[in-house]
Write a protein that holds these residues in place. Sequence first.
Motif, PDB file in Angstrom:
ATOM      1  N   ASN A  21      10.381   4.194   5.704  1.00 21.69           N
ATOM      2  CA  ASN A  21       8.935   4.124   5.456  1.00 21.69           C
ATOM      3  C   ASN A  21       8.666   3.935   3.958  1.00 21.69           C
ATOM      4  N   PRO A  22       9.236   2.898   3.348  1.00 22.93           N
ATOM      5  CA  PRO A  22       9.145   2.759   1.892  1.00 22.93           C
ATOM      6  C   PRO A  22       7.721   2.600   1.363  1.00 22.93           C
ATOM      7  N   ALA A  23       6.797   2.087   2.182  1.00 28.78           N
ATOM      8  CA  ALA A  23       5.428   1.885   1.706  1.00 28.78           C
ATOM      9  C   ALA A  23       4.754   3.195   1.316  1.00 28.78           C
ATOM     10  N   CYS A  24       5.173   4.306   1.923  1.00 27.44           N
ATOM     11  CA  CYS A  24       4.522   5.580   1.616  1.00 27.44           C
ATOM     12  C   CYS A  24       5.026   6.187   0.312  1.00 27.44           C
ATOM     13  N   TRP A  25       6.008   5.559  -0.324  1.00 24.98           N
ATOM     14  CA  TRP A  25       6.529   6.057  -1.604  1.00 24.98           C
ATOM     15  C   TRP A  25       6.014   5.247  -2.789  1.00 24.98           C
ATOM     16  N   ARG A  26       5.170   4.248  -2.526  1.00 22.26           N
ATOM     17  CA  ARG A  26       4.602   3.454  -3.610  1.00 22.26           C
ATOM     18  C   ARG A  26       3.407   4.171  -4.224  1.00 22.26           C
ATOM     19  N   ASP A  27       3.114   3.850  -5.477  1.00 19.78           N
ATOM     20  CA  ASP A  27       1.975   4.474  -6.158  1.00 19.78           C
ATOM     21  C   ASP A  27       0.641   4.087  -5.531  1.00 19.78           C
ATOM     22  N   ASP A  28       0.596   2.946  -4.828  1.00 20.60           N
ATOM     23  CA  ASP A  28      -0.660   2.510  -4.218  1.00 20.60           C
ATOM     24  C   ASP A  28      -0.749   2.900  -2.744  1.00 20.60           C
ATOM     25  N   CYS A  29       0.029   3.895  -2.334  1.00 20.03           N
ATOM     26  CA  CYS A  29       0.051   4.316  -0.927  1.00 20.03           C
ATOM     27  C   CYS A  29      -1.337   4.786  -0.484  1.00 20.03           C
ATOM     28  N   ALA A  30      -1.871   4.148   0.541  1.00 23.94           N
ATOM     29  CA  ALA A  30      -3.205   4.502   1.048  1.00 23.94           C
ATOM     30  C   ALA A  30      -3.203   5.812   1.813  1.00 23.94           C
ATOM     31  N   LEU A  31      -2.023   6.356   2.103  1.00 25.15           N
ATOM     32  CA  LEU A  31      -1.933   7.633   2.801  1.00 25.15           C
ATOM     33  C   LEU A  31      -1.783   8.806   1.840  1.00 25.15           C
ATOM     34  N   ALA A  32      -1.621   8.506   0.561  1.00 19.59           N
ATOM     35  CA  ALA A  32      -1.427   9.566  -0.433  1.00 19.59           C
ATOM     36  C   ALA A  32      -2.678   9.832  -1.251  1.00 19.59           C
ATOM     37  N   ASP A  33      -3.710   9.051  -1.048  1.00 22.16           N
ATOM     38  CA  ASP A  33      -4.955   9.193  -1.794  1.00 22.16           C
ATOM     39  C   ASP A  33      -6.109   9.118  -0.798  1.00 22.16           C
ATOM     40  N   LYS A  34      -6.899  10.176  -0.733  1.00 21.53           N
ATOM     41  CA  LYS A  34      -7.948  10.240   0.278  1.00 21.53           C
ATOM     42  C   LYS A  34      -9.024   9.179   0.072  1.00 21.53           C
ATOM     43  N   ILE A  35      -9.287   8.786  -1.177  1.00 19.84           N
ATOM     44  CA  ILE A  35     -10.260   7.724  -1.437  1.00 19.84           C
ATOM     45  C   ILE A  35      -9.785   6.416  -0.805  1.00 19.84           C
ATOM     46  N   LEU A  36      -8.522   6.087  -1.032  1.00 22.36           N
ATOM     47  CA  LEU A  36      -7.966   4.864  -0.446  1.00 22.36           C
ATOM     48  C   LEU A  36      -7.938   4.963   1.080  1.00 22.36           C
ATOM     49  N   PHE A  37      -7.606   6.135   1.583  1.00 23.69           N
ATOM     50  CA  PHE A  37      -7.548   6.322   3.037  1.00 23.69           C
ATOM     51  C   PHE A  37      -8.918   6.114   3.670  1.00 23.69           C
ATOM     52  N   TYR A  38      -9.949   6.735   3.092  1.00 24.27           N
ATOM     53  CA  TYR A  38     -11.288   6.609   3.665  1.00 24.27           C
ATOM     54  C   TYR A  38     -11.816   5.179   3.541  1.00 24.27           C
ATOM     55  N   ALA A  39     -11.444   4.489   2.459  1.00 23.78           N
ATOM     56  CA  ALA A  39     -11.871   3.093   2.316  1.00 23.78           C
ATOM     57  C   ALA A  39     -11.254   2.233   3.416  1.00 23.78           C
ATOM     58  N   ARG A  40      -9.959   2.463   3.690  1.00 21.13           N
ATOM     59  CA  ARG A  40      -9.285   1.722   4.761  1.00 21.13           C
ATOM     60  C   ARG A  40      -9.892   2.075   6.121  1.00 21.13           C
ATOM     61  N   ALA A  41     -10.198   3.353   6.314  1.00 23.58           N
ATOM     62  CA  ALA A  41     -10.803   3.786   7.581  1.00 23.58           C
ATOM     63  C   ALA A  41     -12.173   3.129   7.785  1.00 23.58           C
ATOM     64  N   ALA A  42     -12.970   3.078   6.717  1.00 24.68           N
ATOM     65  CA  ALA A  42     -14.302   2.470   6.816  1.00 24.68           C
ATOM     66  C   ALA A  42     -14.195   0.982   7.128  1.00 24.68           C
ATOM     67  N   GLU A  43     -13.221   0.323   6.527  1.00 23.88           N
ATOM     68  CA  GLU A  43     -13.025  -1.106   6.742  1.00 23.88           C
ATOM     69  C   GLU A  43     -12.731  -1.420   8.206  1.00 23.88           C
TER      70      GLU A  43
END
Length: 389
Positions: free
Chosen positions: A121-143
């Motif tokens: 699951n290498p994507a979850c170890w990147r600095d831009d991981c949408a699962l590690a930042d709630k702002i990014l997560f909610y933006a993806r959820a809204a989209e």
Amino acid sequence: MGRFSVYRLKKAFALYPGVVAPVSADFLSQYYALRRRERLLPRALLDAVTGLLFRLWVPFRARQVARRYGLGDDWVRSAVRIGREGFADPNDLALFRIDRRQDLRCFMRRYEYAAISKRINPACWRDDCALADKILFYARAAEHDLPHPVVLATIVGGKARVASVPPGSTLAMKPADGEGGSGFRLIEWPGGDRAAFARFLEDQPGLGGSLWLVQAKMIPHQTLEQIALAALPTARITTIKDEQGNPELVTSVLRFPSLATAIVDNIKAGGLMAPIDPITGRLGPACRGKAAGEISRHPVTGGEVAGLRLPDWEAAKKLVLQAHAAAFPEYSMVGWDLAFTPDGPVFIEGNGKPCIVVAQRATGRGIGDTRFGQLVRHHLHMREVAIKP
């Protein structure tokens, strides 16, 4: 995001389970055989030294765990023997109630998880991981029109940015990159205009330089009121892409508080966890993170736990599978935190490195004997095939 922490430092070094030959759960034997072949001599020597230090550490750890859980000398002697033979943390032996070496054959150890996660699951170890930042997560959820809590305001560097002003009510504040319920707090907003709301938020103590989210306090579905107390129970549902690349539900556990004073359901805050039958949505007996014994009724309210059926369970399963496939397709595995509210299931957050302790502790079953383990092995194999020249 990108900040230094002991938690992240521990993940930088992938512990090898053994001194020379690896000792692991059966379903990981091929993975460790590959790791052994991949090692250069300096790494093999370092692993050997680390393995010897681990064996020296086990007796100290066993006595520490025995004091914490009130276990006797017989348990300590057994834990030292099994811990050394099975290269296992005595704390895991206590949590998973393991008293025979062969019982470890299907349990994944905590120290193994980070290195395996990095591979599959290498994507979850990147600095831009949408699962590690709630702002990014909610933006993806809204989209993708996924139900999620509305962000009323953010606080960045002590300055509030207000999106909408709620009426006087209880609000929830949490750091955008917080883990395990850390930093979560409830605040009482008396009401007022936009400027007053901004000042109220900026006057909150302990903001530091973190990015904070402000949301309305969520209310659990009435079915769960008997076990919710002052917190919001959440289901941790793990999905992994199957052999055809389609998300599959592999674990489901409900977490809820055991203390009347708790405002989060997290296990570290004394919370309880109960396995969810993936077909019926009914709970099994609960357990604590650290104490033995099954709990069929809530220790504070006496409300039913074992047999309680979650509301909207079919909708919840559909939601997590849809979210994984459509909104977060770059991840092989996601642990979803889902709340059951009067308006239906709502995503609280997603996790790229969902806790395997909860999955194994709640069910009393190692993931190696489940689809979770089968799919981890599948992704490890596919990763090996992909990197071969």
